[in-house]
Write an enzyme that holds these catalytic residues in place. Sequence first.
Site, PDB file in Angstrom:
ATOM      1  N   TYR A   1     -32.643  50.503  21.089  1.00 17.89           N
ATOM      2  CA  TYR A   1     -32.876  51.285  19.750  1.00 17.89           C
ATOM      3  C   TYR A   1     -34.510  51.700  19.881  1.00 17.89           C
ATOM      4  CZ  TYR A   1     -35.238  47.645  17.093  1.00 17.89           C
ATOM      5  OH  TYR A   1     -35.775  46.566  16.377  1.00 17.89           O
TER       6      TYR A   1
ATOM      7  N   LYS B   1     -36.830  46.819  23.799  1.00 20.39           N
ATOM      8  CA  LYS B   1     -36.483  47.044  22.355  1.00 20.39           C
ATOM      9  C   LYS B   1     -34.794  46.952  22.295  1.00 20.39           C
ATOM     10  CE  LYS B   1     -37.687  49.671  18.290  1.00 20.39           C
ATOM     11  NZ  LYS B   1     -37.951  48.428  17.476  1.00 20.39           N
TER      12      LYS B   1
ATOM     13  N   GLU C   1     -45.535  37.400  16.811  1.00 17.63           N
ATOM     14  CA  GLU C   1     -45.158  38.664  15.974  1.00 17.63           C
ATOM     15  C   GLU C   1     -44.460  38.505  14.718  1.00 17.63           C
ATOM     16  OE1 GLU C   1     -43.245  41.795  18.343  1.00 17.63           O
ATOM     17  OE2 GLU C   1     -42.114  40.451  19.182  1.00 17.63           O
TER      18      GLU C   1
ATOM     19  N   LEU D   1     -42.923  42.745  21.173  1.00 17.97           N
ATOM     20  CA  LEU D   1     -42.779  44.087  21.512  1.00 17.97           C
ATOM     21  C   LEU D   1     -43.956  44.944  21.664  1.00 17.97           C
ATOM     22  CD1 LEU D   1     -40.177  46.008  21.740  1.00 17.97           C
ATOM     23  CD2 LEU D   1     -40.846  46.967  19.391  1.00 17.97           C
TER      24      LEU D   1
HETATM   25  N1  PLP Z   1     -42.290  43.819  16.878  1.00 22.08           N
HETATM   26  C1  PLP Z   1     -41.059  43.789  16.776  1.00 22.08           C
HETATM   27  C2  PLP Z   1     -40.458  42.742  17.064  1.00 22.08           C
HETATM   28  C3  PLP Z   1     -40.626  45.096  16.239  1.00 22.08           C
HETATM   29  O1  PLP Z   1     -39.037  45.243  15.947  1.00 22.08           O
HETATM   30  C4  PLP Z   1     -41.047  46.162  15.968  1.00 22.08           C
HETATM   31  C5  PLP Z   1     -40.435  47.444  15.274  1.00 22.08           C
HETATM   32  O2  PLP Z   1     -39.257  47.434  15.141  1.00 22.08           O
HETATM   33  C6  PLP Z   1     -42.402  46.111  15.966  1.00 22.08           C
HETATM   34  C7  PLP Z   1     -43.255  45.038  16.809  1.00 22.08           C
HETATM   35  C8  PLP Z   1     -43.338  47.298  15.976  1.00 22.08           C
HETATM   36  O3  PLP Z   1     -43.244  48.289  16.659  1.00 22.08           O
HETATM   37  P1  PLP Z   1     -43.623  49.726  16.501  1.00 22.08           P
HETATM   38  O4  PLP Z   1     -44.839  50.013  15.978  1.00 22.08           O
HETATM   39  O5  PLP Z   1     -43.095  50.581  17.741  1.00 22.08           O
HETATM   40  O6  PLP Z   1     -42.441  50.191  15.362  1.00 22.08           O
END
Ligand code: PLP
Length: 286
Positions: A32, A150, A182, A206
């Site tokens: 996603y 993701k 994170e 991520l």
């Molecule tokens: N880390 C995780 C586990 C996430 O689920 C997300 C976003 O859903 C992020 C980091 C942040 O990513 P982004 O800045 O691309 O939204």
Amino acid sequence: MRTVYVNGDYLPETEAKVSIFDRGFLMADGVYEVTSVLDGKLIDFDGHAVRLQRSLDELDMASPITKDDLLEVHRKLVRLNGIEEGMIYLQITRGAPDDRDFAFPDPETTPQTIVLFTQNKPGLADNPAAKKGMKVISIDDIRWGRRDIKTVQLLYPSMGKMMAKKAGADDAWMVQDGFVTEGTSNNAYIVKGNKIITREKSNDILHGITRAAVLRFAREAQMEVEERNFTIEEARAADEAFITSASTFVMPVVEIDGVPLGDGTPGRVAPRLREIYLDESRKAAV
Ligand code: PLP
């Protein structure tokens, strides 16, 4: 009543349907993206499209749509639903074969499933939570080893969010082998002196699209950035902390495991980065 997108059709949300054999439903076999919308335009669409393709490639999943068509679908949903501020959720799964089976279905006979829907969030940029800052707790990171993809396997992050709520906090930072990975749905940062510290990219986290932009803007503004592991103890003793994600942009963290950071209010760095991020992203929005 929202208009949503399912496998090529724009439909009222109540008429949009996916098979019970869909592998997203049965096996979390799907990926996603969440792209934010400000001023009716898409923030960092390109970054999300590139990461989506990477997630698909890593899982040997075909893409059911070209990047140009994907942009068109995003824009049309924004238009049809009159979104000024909010998000667009996109999910692609390995599709719905005739029966449940652990082996991947043949992509020639089982097309992927693609759905998109909008989430209207007026006031997303002017979120009062950004002025107050958020509280986090630390929890063990027991997710799988490919967090750089993701996927829709969000059960543990969801449980982490509930653990935080129960503890009177807003979110949880996950810790693996003593180091923060994170947040449940965001990347985590601490600030010590003028230095911004965040875990480096690997399979453990991520690779946030907001992270990439914020680190770029921070460096352009002559702020010092260090990509390295940090412990919860170091975080509790930091001057400031914050998170980034497509839906929260940059959000200050003012408390970790009940310990206030500094005077317990957002410091200098996170609010400034939020402002720069919002300004620059709005300028580059499509
Ligand atoms: N880390 C995780 C586990 C996430 O689920 C997300 C976003 O859903 C992020 C980091 C942040 O990513 P982004 O800045 O691309 O939204």
